[in-house]
Scaffold this motif. Structure first.
Motif: not given
Length: 677
Positions: A594-604
């Protein structure tokens, strides 16, 4: 008299449409009406004999064989009170034929056949009713021939029965005859033909005998099991069992439970297999059916044996002894194939225990296969011979057994009609293929050894993917579905060659497959087999590419690398660790989709995915660095690694990659792509 006759006719209709449970009450009511107005007239005695005959059949199914035979004894006494003449002789023969049917259902096959052989030549066909009775007797004798493994005698009776049914419009009898023709085809190993007859029978039974549909489903499941399609067989049985219970067809319920146990064994659910096998055995024992009770007991022991063979611990001593006891009892009952299966399982357990002498003695007792020996029994025999050869220090003999077994399996699969059947029979040769691959891998040295290993990989992998689609499907709706399936399959193959995603195509294929299955896809011809590609053909087609064909043996992964016409084996990482990290990597990438992940979660999650990709890269790709260089790759993975996103691995980023289920499949797709404008 008229009221009793009306009840009798209603009961017969109920027996056909809903089974003996509902009919039993009506037969008893008809008998009670006759008892209220007793007479010694011929018509009264004849009707009473008919009611008792039908009541005997229902009692035998629901209560016990002894209860049914008791009703027959009373019917015979009634016949004896009829005036002398043809009618009394004919009705007496009908009583004996019904006795034969009851004995057959109770497992007393030889006694049943003797009675049928004596009575059939005496039956006249001077009226429509008697002609039907004669045709039914032919069909009943075909049942017995089938159970006694005499398919040619069964076919002769069935063809004559079908001829009478079709020429005189006996549609219900035609449906039953086609059902039996399916049983006969299954016995001789022609699974597509069996399923075709079952489908025709089911279409007829929908309008002329819906109560028989669960029985057709039961036999369809048996055919699917013979093809290795456990999931489809289980679905058919799960649909049929509640209806069989409702109709109180106890013998058929128990037979369905045995088949359901076999499906559970194929699916690896041994606890469920024991549950169904145990329930079936108890039902057979209550009915006094010793033959089937022993078959159900074998299903239970088979589940125990397969569970033990899948365990790294030494099997308990009691298991091969139990199976040897089963074999003796089954052989005494005339169940040759089942006795052989029990001995073969005992052979494998004894070999696992290190008791080579005992295993060799048991194997010597297994008779040669015959025409009707099931394909899974053939493969198990080859596997036992190969394992015994290994245990006695004869690796060449073990490979010869594996080669012969896979060739036999290939011949069986070449006769299969639908692609699911072609795929399903693969299950029967899996262990044989694994044994051969492990043996060849352990002896692979240099180019020649690696080339030989590649040949064995293709021999075991390429069976399904060497089938070329045929264009003609008779049914227009099915033809449309099959054509779309072929298009989706070819597109998916091309996408794999191009390294493009195939997830949506695979979902569409599964949807089309379910619909085509419903319309009878199993019996439509899928294609003609093409030869497995030779190492030289693959090497020539590769050109400047490099092919990496993975193999798992024990807890290690290895790869056969084909480059510039040369073959080599490269050891890779541990199997369990690689599969687990691949699963975790796939999960990380799904979270990132998904493209809408929060940035901190996406980075982790990205960091986790990169770490796992690097780990897999170290296990699978970096050991291959020297062998593959910077060439374009063709990768043939093992099953657990099909979902691996190869292009996401650090060493392969930006590289052209094709993924195929076998080298033969890749070569076929590459040739088709080259030929098309």
């Amino acid at each position: 008299m008229a009221a009793a006759d009306a009840l009798y006719q209603r009961a017969r209709t109920e027996a056909v449409d809903h089974g003996p449970a509902r009919a039993l009450r009506l037969f008893r009511q008809a008998l009670k009406r006759l008892d209220q107005a007793p007479a010694e007239r011929a018509d009264w005695l004849t009707l009473r004999a008919k009611v008792l005959l039908s009541l005997a059949s229902a009692e035998a199914e629901i209560t016990s064989l002894e209860a049914g035979l008791a009703q027959l004894a009373e019917a015979k006494a009634v016949v004896g009170r009829l005036p002398e003449g043809q009618d009394r002789d004919y009705t007496g023969d009908v009583v004996e034929i019904q006795r034969a049917v009851l004995l057959f259902r109770g497992g007393r096959l030889r006694e049943s056949l003797v009675l049928l052989d004596e009575a059939l030549p005496r039956l006249p066909m001077d009226t429509d009713e008697r002609r039907q009775r004669y045709a039914v007797a032919l069909m009943n004798r075909s049942y017995v021939h089938l159970r006694l493994s005499d398919p040619e005698a069964a076919l002769a009776d069935l063809n004559r029965c079908l001829e009478l049914a079709e020429s005189h419009g006996y549609r219900r009898l035609e449906a039953k005859a086609r059902h039996n023709l399916g049983d006969r085809a299954l016995l001789v190993g022609d699974i597509p033909e069996a399923l075709r007859h079952y489908e025709e029978a089911a279409r007829l039974f929908v309008s002329v005998g819906p109560g028989s549909l669960p029985l057709v489903r039961l036999d369809q499941a048996r055919a699917l099991l013979a093809a290795g399609l456990a999931e489809e067989a289980a679905r058919h049985l799960d649909e049929a069992l509640p209806q069989l219970h409702e109709n109180r067809l106890i013998q058929d319920v128990a037979e369905a439970e045995v088949a359901r146990a076999a499906a559970a064994i194929l699916e690896g659910d041994f606890a469920l297999a024991r549950e169904f096998a145990g329930a079936a055995r108890r039902r057979f024992q209550r009915r006094g059916n010793e033959r089937w009770a022993e078959v159900a007991a074998l299903a239970n022991s088979r589940a125990d044996a397969m569970a033990a063979l899948g365990d790294r611990r030494t099997p308990p001593k009691r298991l091969p002894l139990e199976l040897s006891g089963h074999a003796e009892r089954l052989a005494a009952l005339g169940l040759r194939d089942e006795a052989a299966l029990a001995r073969l399982l005992a052979v494998r357990l004894q070999l696992r225990r290190g008791a080579v002498g005992e295993a060799e003695a048991l194997l010597a007792c297994v008779p040669k296969p015959r025409q009707t020996t099931p394909v899974d029994h053939l493969m198990l025999l080859r596997l036992c011979r190969a394992e015994l050869a290994l245990a006695t220090g004869k690796p060449r003999s073990a490979l010869a057994q594996a080669r012969a077994g896979l060739a036999e399996l290939s011949q069986v699969r070449d006769r299969m009609g639908g692609l699911d059947l072609v795929c399903g029979t693969a299950v029967h040769g899996e262990e044989l293929g694994r044994l051969a691959l492990g043996l060849v891998l352990g002896r692979a040295r240099g180019h020649a050894g690696a080339r030989r290993l590649f040949v064995w990989q293709e021999r075991t992998r390429a069976q399904v993917y060497r089938y070329e689609p045929l264009p003609a499907i008779a049914d227009p709706v099915l033809a449309r579905l099959i054509n779309e399936m072929r298009h989706v399959q070819r597109t998916a193959q091309k996408n794999r060659l191009a390294g493009e995603p195939v997830g949506e195509l695979e979902q569409r294929y599964s949807q089309l497959q379910r619909e085509a299955t419903r319309l009878g896809w199993y019996t439509s011809p899928w294609g003609r087999p093409r030869p497995v590609s030779s190492p030289e053909e693959v090497a020539a087609r590769l050109g400047g590419r490099v092919l990496v064909s993975l193999i798992a043996h024990g807890d290690r992964i290895s790869a056969v690398v084909v480059r510039d016409g040369r073959f080599r084996v490269v050891p890779l990482g541990p199997l369990a660790e690689t599969v687990e990290i691949t699963r975790q990597l796939h999960a990380d990438l799904n979270v990132l989709a998904p493209d809408h992940l929060p940035a901190p979660l996406a980075a982790a999650v990205t960091a986790s995915a990169e770490k796992r990709a690097n780990l897999v890269d170290g296990l699978l790709v970096r050991p291959l660095a020297e062998a593959i260089g910077d060439r374009e790759l063709v990768i043939v993975p093992i099953g657990p690694l099909y979902a691996l996103p190869w292009g996401a691995l650090p060493s392969l980023r930006g590289r052209a990659i094709s993924v195929a289920p076998s080298a033969t499949a890749w070569l076929t797709a590459a040739e088709q792509g080259h030929q098309e404008p």
